[in-house]
Design a protein around this motif. Structure first.
Motif, mmCIF file in Angstrom:
data_model
loop_
_atom_site.group_PDB
_atom_site.id
_atom_site.type_symbol
_atom_site.label_atom_id
_atom_site.label_comp_id
_atom_site.label_asym_id
_atom_site.label_seq_id
_atom_site.Cartn_x
_atom_site.Cartn_y
_atom_site.Cartn_z
ATOM 1 N N ALA A 1 0.832 -1.208 0.000
ATOM 2 C CA ALA A 1 0.000 0.000 0.000
ATOM 3 C C ALA A 1 0.866 1.256 0.000
ATOM 4 O O ALA A 1 0.523 2.254 -0.630
ATOM 5 C CB ALA A 1 -0.933 -0.009 1.210
ATOM 6 N N GLY A 2 1.990 1.219 0.692
ATOM 7 C CA GLY A 2 2.895 2.368 0.704
ATOM 8 C C GLY A 2 3.496 2.632 -0.660
ATOM 9 O O GLY A 2 3.651 3.784 -1.074
ATOM 10 N N GLY A 3 3.834 1.576 -1.373
ATOM 11 C CA GLY A 3 4.331 1.745 -2.737
ATOM 12 C C GLY A 3 3.273 2.335 -3.647
ATOM 13 O O GLY A 3 3.564 3.177 -4.493
ATOM 14 N N LEU A 4 2.043 1.913 -3.445
ATOM 15 C CA LEU A 4 0.950 2.455 -4.253
ATOM 16 C C LEU A 4 0.756 3.937 -3.976
ATOM 17 O O LEU A 4 0.646 4.742 -4.903
ATOM 18 C CB LEU A 4 -0.342 1.695 -3.961
ATOM 19 C CG LEU A 4 -1.585 2.224 -4.662
ATOM 20 C CD1 LEU A 4 -1.515 1.930 -6.141
ATOM 21 C CD2 LEU A 4 -2.817 1.621 -4.049
ATOM 22 N N THR A 5 0.733 4.317 -2.718
ATOM 23 C CA THR A 5 0.499 5.723 -2.386
ATOM 24 C C THR A 5 1.711 6.599 -2.692
ATOM 25 O O THR A 5 1.573 7.807 -2.825
ATOM 26 C CB THR A 5 0.102 5.895 -0.908
ATOM 27 O OG1 THR A 5 1.129 5.372 -0.079
ATOM 28 C CG2 THR A 5 -1.203 5.203 -0.620
ATOM 29 N N PHE B 1 3.884 6.019 -5.421
ATOM 30 C CA PHE B 1 4.221 6.078 -6.844
ATOM 31 C C PHE B 1 3.022 6.160 -7.778
ATOM 32 O O PHE B 1 3.211 6.266 -8.984
ATOM 33 C CB PHE B 1 5.078 4.868 -7.224
ATOM 34 C CG PHE B 1 6.392 4.860 -6.503
ATOM 35 C CD1 PHE B 1 7.341 5.827 -6.760
ATOM 36 C CD2 PHE B 1 6.671 3.903 -5.552
ATOM 37 C CE1 PHE B 1 8.545 5.827 -6.102
ATOM 38 C CE2 PHE B 1 7.875 3.895 -4.875
ATOM 39 C CZ PHE B 1 8.813 4.864 -5.147
ATOM 40 N N CYS B 2 1.814 6.099 -7.255
ATOM 41 C CA CYS B 2 0.626 6.257 -8.099
ATOM 42 C C CYS B 2 0.566 7.708 -8.575
ATOM 43 O O CYS B 2 0.783 8.630 -7.789
ATOM 44 C CB CYS B 2 -0.621 5.895 -7.308
ATOM 45 S SG CYS B 2 -2.118 5.883 -8.293
ATOM 46 N N PRO B 3 0.278 7.949 -9.845
ATOM 47 C CA PRO B 3 0.366 9.318 -10.379
ATOM 48 C C PRO B 3 -0.474 10.355 -9.627
ATOM 49 O O PRO B 3 0.006 11.444 -9.357
ATOM 50 C CB PRO B 3 -0.114 9.174 -11.818
ATOM 51 C CG PRO B 3 0.153 7.774 -12.169
ATOM 52 C CD PRO B 3 -0.010 6.991 -10.901
ATOM 53 N N ILE B 4 -1.698 10.059 -9.290
ATOM 54 C CA ILE B 4 -2.539 11.059 -8.631
ATOM 55 C C ILE B 4 -2.330 11.044 -7.125
ATOM 56 O O ILE B 4 -2.147 12.091 -6.506
ATOM 57 C CB ILE B 4 -4.018 10.836 -8.990
ATOM 58 C CG1 ILE B 4 -4.216 11.064 -10.478
ATOM 59 C CG2 ILE B 4 -4.921 11.741 -8.175
ATOM 60 C CD1 ILE B 4 -5.575 10.715 -10.997
ATOM 61 N N ILE B 5 -2.340 9.848 -6.535
ATOM 62 C CA ILE B 5 -2.211 9.743 -5.073
ATOM 63 C C ILE B 5 -0.807 10.139 -4.623
ATOM 64 O O ILE B 5 -0.629 10.762 -3.582
ATOM 65 C CB ILE B 5 -2.544 8.319 -4.613
ATOM 66 C CG1 ILE B 5 -3.987 7.978 -4.968
ATOM 67 C CG2 ILE B 5 -2.341 8.163 -3.118
ATOM 68 C CD1 ILE B 5 -4.352 6.533 -4.742
ATOM 69 N N GLY B 6 0.209 9.789 -5.386
ATOM 70 C CA GLY B 6 1.578 10.058 -4.991
ATOM 71 C C GLY B 6 2.077 11.446 -5.335
ATOM 72 O O GLY B 6 3.219 11.790 -5.057
ATOM 73 N N ALA C 1 1.689 14.696 2.844
ATOM 74 C CA ALA C 1 2.324 13.423 3.209
ATOM 75 C C ALA C 1 1.543 12.676 4.278
ATOM 76 O O ALA C 1 1.442 11.443 4.227
ATOM 77 C CB ALA C 1 3.750 13.671 3.681
ATOM 78 N N HIS C 2 0.983 13.374 5.253
ATOM 79 C CA HIS C 2 0.252 12.667 6.312
ATOM 80 C C HIS C 2 -1.045 12.066 5.791
ATOM 81 O O HIS C 2 -1.496 11.045 6.287
ATOM 82 C CB HIS C 2 0.006 13.583 7.523
ATOM 83 C CG HIS C 2 -0.884 14.747 7.243
ATOM 84 N ND1 HIS C 2 -0.432 15.897 6.667
ATOM 85 C CD2 HIS C 2 -2.205 14.927 7.470
ATOM 86 C CE1 HIS C 2 -1.435 16.752 6.548
ATOM 87 N NE2 HIS C 2 -2.533 16.180 7.024
ATOM 88 N N VAL C 3 -1.634 12.649 4.765
ATOM 89 C CA VAL C 3 -2.835 12.072 4.153
ATOM 90 C C VAL C 3 -2.461 10.811 3.380
ATOM 91 O O VAL C 3 -3.159 9.801 3.447
ATOM 92 C CB VAL C 3 -3.537 13.103 3.244
ATOM 93 C CG1 VAL C 3 -4.678 12.472 2.473
ATOM 94 C CG2 VAL C 3 -4.023 14.278 4.063
ATOM 95 N N ARG C 4 -1.338 10.857 2.665
ATOM 96 C CA ARG C 4 -0.883 9.668 1.928
ATOM 97 C C ARG C 4 -0.525 8.544 2.893
ATOM 98 O O ARG C 4 -0.812 7.374 2.623
ATOM 99 C CB ARG C 4 0.307 10.013 1.051
ATOM 100 C CG ARG C 4 -0.065 10.870 -0.145
ATOM 101 C CD ARG C 4 1.076 10.978 -1.119
ATOM 102 N NE ARG C 4 2.307 11.453 -0.495
ATOM 103 C CZ ARG C 4 2.877 12.607 -0.751
ATOM 104 N NH1 ARG C 4 2.354 13.404 -1.638
ATOM 105 N NH2 ARG C 4 3.988 12.960 -0.146
#
Length: 81
Positions: free
Chosen positions: A27-31, A33-38, A44-47
């Motif tokens: 989940a950390g990798g997704l948040t 490196f995902c184009p919109i979420i990352g 940073a605290h929301v991610r």
């Protein structure tokens, strides 16, 4: 006599913590490196909170046969995968 903890008495916290760590890596990798979420749009605290929520949500989907790594090299290899 039954335990006051009920089903939690047989819970292996080390194994469950390791399974949660594997889910959090994903989940950390997704948040991160995902184009919109990352992107810098979200603080940073929301991610980080989103990564925790996603890890908790995907924890039941991990099978009980998933064995977390026991050493640091295993964790690095799991994170790299």
């Amino acid at each position: 006599m039954t335990s006051a903890l009920g089903p939690l008495a047989n819970l292996d916290l080390a194994a469950e913590g390791g399974r949660f760590g594997l889910a959090l890596l994903r989940a950390g990798g997704l948040t991160a490196f995902c184009p919109i979420i990352g992107s810098e749009i979200l603080p940073a605290h929301v991610r980080a909170a989103l990564a925790l929520v996603l890890a908790v949500a995907m924890l039941p989907a991990l099978g009980a046969d998933v064995v977390p790594p026991v050493d640091i090299i295993g964790w690095v290899l799991a994170g790299a995968r």
